[in-house]
Design an enzyme around this catalytic site. Structure first.
Site, PDB file in Angstrom:
ATOM      1  N   CYS A  91      -0.700  -0.716   3.177  1.00  0.00           N
ATOM      2  CA  CYS A  91       0.289  -1.585   3.804  1.00  0.00           C
ATOM      3  C   CYS A  91       1.086  -2.261   2.718  1.00  0.00           C
ATOM      4  O   CYS A  91       0.519  -2.852   1.799  1.00  0.00           O
ATOM      5  CB  CYS A  91      -0.370  -2.702   4.592  1.00  0.00           C
ATOM      6  SG  CYS A  91      -1.516  -2.164   5.792  1.00  0.00           S
ATOM      7  N   CYS A  97       1.407   6.605  10.082  1.00  0.00           N
ATOM      8  CA  CYS A  97       2.162   5.382   9.802  1.00  0.00           C
ATOM      9  C   CYS A  97       3.546   5.836   9.345  1.00  0.00           C
ATOM     10  O   CYS A  97       3.674   6.533   8.343  1.00  0.00           O
ATOM     11  CB  CYS A  97       1.455   4.587   8.706  1.00  0.00           C
ATOM     12  SG  CYS A  97       2.421   3.173   8.129  1.00  0.00           S
ATOM     13  N   CYS A 122       5.931  -7.485  -0.435  1.00  0.00           N
ATOM     14  CA  CYS A 122       6.030  -6.093   0.029  1.00  0.00           C
ATOM     15  C   CYS A 122       6.819  -5.232  -0.951  1.00  0.00           C
ATOM     16  O   CYS A 122       7.874  -5.644  -1.430  1.00  0.00           O
ATOM     17  CB  CYS A 122       6.692  -6.073   1.406  1.00  0.00           C
ATOM     18  SG  CYS A 122       6.828  -4.426   2.104  1.00  0.00           S
ATOM     19  N   CYS A 131      14.542  -1.728   3.319  1.00  0.00           N
ATOM     20  CA  CYS A 131      14.300  -2.841   4.233  1.00  0.00           C
ATOM     21  C   CYS A 131      15.120  -4.038   3.783  1.00  0.00           C
ATOM     22  O   CYS A 131      15.267  -4.281   2.593  1.00  0.00           O
ATOM     23  CB  CYS A 131      12.808  -3.204   4.244  1.00  0.00           C
ATOM     24  SG  CYS A 131      12.402  -4.416   5.513  1.00  0.00           S
ATOM     25  N   GLU A 167       8.673   7.217   3.054  1.00  0.00           N
ATOM     26  CA  GLU A 167       7.280   7.627   2.959  1.00  0.00           C
ATOM     27  C   GLU A 167       6.585   7.464   4.312  1.00  0.00           C
ATOM     28  O   GLU A 167       6.935   6.585   5.091  1.00  0.00           O
ATOM     29  CB  GLU A 167       6.557   6.775   1.912  1.00  0.00           C
ATOM     30  CG  GLU A 167       7.202   6.909   0.547  1.00  0.00           C
ATOM     31  CD  GLU A 167       6.455   6.205  -0.579  1.00  0.00           C
ATOM     32  OE1 GLU A 167       6.769   6.504  -1.732  1.00  0.00           O
ATOM     33  OE2 GLU A 167       5.574   5.371  -0.310  1.00  0.00           O
ATOM     34  N   CYS A 178      10.463  -9.707   2.457  1.00  0.00           N
ATOM     35  CA  CYS A 178       9.123 -10.303   2.317  1.00  0.00           C
ATOM     36  C   CYS A 178       8.686 -10.172   0.853  1.00  0.00           C
ATOM     37  O   CYS A 178       8.747  -9.087   0.275  1.00  0.00           O
ATOM     38  CB  CYS A 178       8.121  -9.603   3.238  1.00  0.00           C
ATOM     39  SG  CYS A 178       8.561  -9.697   4.984  1.00  0.00           S
TER      40      CYS A 178
HETATM   41  N1  SAH Z   1       8.870  -4.625   8.800  1.00  0.00           N
HETATM   42  C1  SAH Z   1       7.725  -4.467   9.628  1.00  0.00           C
HETATM   43  C2  SAH Z   1       6.920  -3.209   9.384  1.00  0.00           C
HETATM   44  C3  SAH Z   1       6.672  -2.785   7.965  1.00  0.00           C
HETATM   45  S1  SAH Z   1       5.469  -3.659   7.018  1.00  0.00           S
HETATM   46  C4  SAH Z   1       6.860  -5.700   9.533  1.00  0.00           C
HETATM   47  O1  SAH Z   1       7.164  -6.598   8.763  1.00  0.00           O
HETATM   48  O2  SAH Z   1       5.904  -5.800  10.276  1.00  0.00           O
HETATM   49  C5  SAH Z   1       3.919  -3.216   7.703  1.00  0.00           C
HETATM   50  C6  SAH Z   1       2.855  -4.281   7.521  1.00  0.00           C
HETATM   51  O3  SAH Z   1       2.403  -4.351   6.154  1.00  0.00           O
HETATM   52  C7  SAH Z   1       3.347  -5.667   7.865  1.00  0.00           C
HETATM   53  O4  SAH Z   1       2.362  -6.387   8.562  1.00  0.00           O
HETATM   54  C8  SAH Z   1       3.566  -6.264   6.488  1.00  0.00           C
HETATM   55  O5  SAH Z   1       3.648  -7.649   6.507  1.00  0.00           O
HETATM   56  C9  SAH Z   1       2.376  -5.704   5.747  1.00  0.00           C
HETATM   57  N2  SAH Z   1       2.466  -5.804   4.304  1.00  0.00           N
HETATM   58  C10 SAH Z   1       3.564  -5.810   3.533  1.00  0.00           C
HETATM   59  N3  SAH Z   1       3.242  -5.921   2.221  1.00  0.00           N
HETATM   60  C11 SAH Z   1       1.896  -5.976   2.177  1.00  0.00           C
HETATM   61  C12 SAH Z   1       0.956  -6.060   1.119  1.00  0.00           C
HETATM   62  N4  SAH Z   1       1.349  -6.132  -0.162  1.00  0.00           N
HETATM   63  N5  SAH Z   1      -0.358  -6.080   1.447  1.00  0.00           N
HETATM   64  C13 SAH Z   1      -0.760  -5.998   2.735  1.00  0.00           C
HETATM   65  N6  SAH Z   1       0.086  -5.903   3.769  1.00  0.00           N
HETATM   66  C14 SAH Z   1       1.393  -5.905   3.503  1.00  0.00           C
END
Ligand code: SAH
Length: 358
Positions: A334, A106, A120, A113, A93, A117
């Site tokens: 995000c 974006c 996410c 991935c 996406e 995390c």
């Molecule tokens: N893997 C990379 C890029 C993808 S995530 C990274 O970790 O930075 C892009 C951003 O969205 C990151 O800052 C991540 O921590 C954030 N993110 C992930 N899940 C989220 C959520 N549920 N709410 C807000 N931000 C989130």
């Protein structure tokens, strides 16, 4: 197996070499490169090449453009989420956002991935594969072509961990920055990472002007380990040390992303700890109201509390912003991007926020 190279994976120089091998003059490389980066959908659209040459290119190269599987437009602010499908069936996406200064895309760096995390949506879905530099670029080309708009800024914050796909990331940066292609300045590109320390140090030595965003989300190891497994491999102190090296080598300011999660990382104590951790660094903190994913395990911090968290950081001299939300009707925020093939009807039921860098 098909070993033909995909046209959008090649720089002008690489194209020159490949053309010489098939007995064609070098100067054709620039022409082909320009067509590819204009976003043509087929080799037949390269009209300043003879029919014979077009056939020869078809015989010797692949040109597999990604397909738009679905497109969702926010009724609130026009933010667009694309669901793209690559030729091998992998789905990713991308999001197009509109700002006063232009359009920001974006984009995703991997189909899936591996970082895990907890908050996410890209977590817990089977990992597909790395995207090549050209495949990452094709997201930009396809959005521009589809919308007829020029993208001026890029954030690599979609699905995937860009530093877990290091060589392809570097290739993408070279392609997108090329003067005969999109020519997007590296200063207009943000690379976001959950904190792969060796790659952060490697990136600092590439002499690239990209903005590095670190998904920090916690002020200490105890909290970070609970929500980000990567912290077990690279602890916060190692991460901050790498960030200091990055700012020293590049003189570029780092952005720390910090998703505000109720009762997890949003206490005054956390704000004080974070201030201490980042003291004196060339940096900026971006507080993100956490977006809900299916699990609903993590709750969003109230805006009032987020504001007071921000004030504590600012009192300690740390520049802080709260990420602006753009809309509330498509699942493009995000952390909400995922890679699985999702039926269209699922999106009709989704109700969540979109956010983006302010
Ligand atoms: N893997 C990379 C890029 C993808 S995530 C990274 O970790 O930075 C892009 C951003 O969205 C990151 O800052 C991540 O921590 C954030 N993110 C992930 N899940 C989220 C959520 N549920 N709410 C807000 N931000 C989130």
């Amino acid at each position: 197996m098909d070993k033909k190279q995909n046209l959008y994976d090649l720089t002008v120089e690489e194209l020159e070499e490949s053309l010489v091998v098939i007995g064609e003059p070098k100067y054709r490389a620039k022409q082909i490169f320009q067509w590819v980066h204009k976003g043509v959908l087929s080799i037949d659209e390269m009209t300043n090449l003879s029919k014979e040459l077009r056939q020869k290119i078809k015989d010797n190269f692949n040109f597999e453009k990604l397909k738009i599987q679905n497109k969702l437009v926010s009724k609130i602010d026009g933010t667009i989420k694309y669901i793209f499908e690559y030729a091998d069936g992998n789905v990713i996406e991308s999001v197009l956002m509109s700002y006063k200064h232009g359009f920001t895309a974006c984009i995703s760096s991997q189909a899936g991935c591996r970082m895990g995390c907890k908050f996410c949506a890209s977590t817990g879905i089977e990992f597909g594969r790395n995207l090549t530099g050209g495949e990452i670029l094709d997201q930009i080309l396809t959005i521009q072509k589809d919308e007829g708009k020029r993208i001026s800024n890029i954030v690599i914050m979609g699905i995937g961990e860009p530093l877990d796909n290091y060589d392809n990331l570097i290739k993408f940066l070279k392609l997108v920055n090329h003067k005969d292609g999109l020519n997007i300045g590296l200063r207009h590109i943000s690379v976001s990472t959950c904190g792969l320390v060796p790659e952060i140090i490697k990136l600092s030595k590439e002499n690239l002007q990209v903005t590095l965003s670190i998904s920090l989300h916690a002020p200490n190891n105890e909290i970070r380990e609970k929500i980000m497994p990567v912290n077990k491999a690279y602890s916060i102190d190692k991460l901050i040390e790498a960030c200091k090296i990055y700012t020293e080598v590049t003189s570029r300011r780092i952005t720390f992303e910090y998703a505000m999660i109720s009762d997890v990382n949003d206490s005054d104590q956390s704000a004080f700890e974070l201030s201490k951790l980042l003291k004196g660094m060339l940096c900026h903190v971006n507080l993100i109201p956490i977006n809900s994913i299916d699990k609903d395990e993590f709750k969003r911090t109230k805006m009032k509390k987020t504001e007071s968290f921000k004030r504590i950081l600012e009192k300690h001299g740390i520049e802080t912003t709260v990420r602006r939300e753009l809309g509330a009707d498509i699942n493009a925020a995000c952390g909400q991007l995922r890679k699985s093939r999702i039926r269209n009807d699922k999106y009709d039921k989704i109700d969540s926020d979109i956010c983006a860098t302010s």
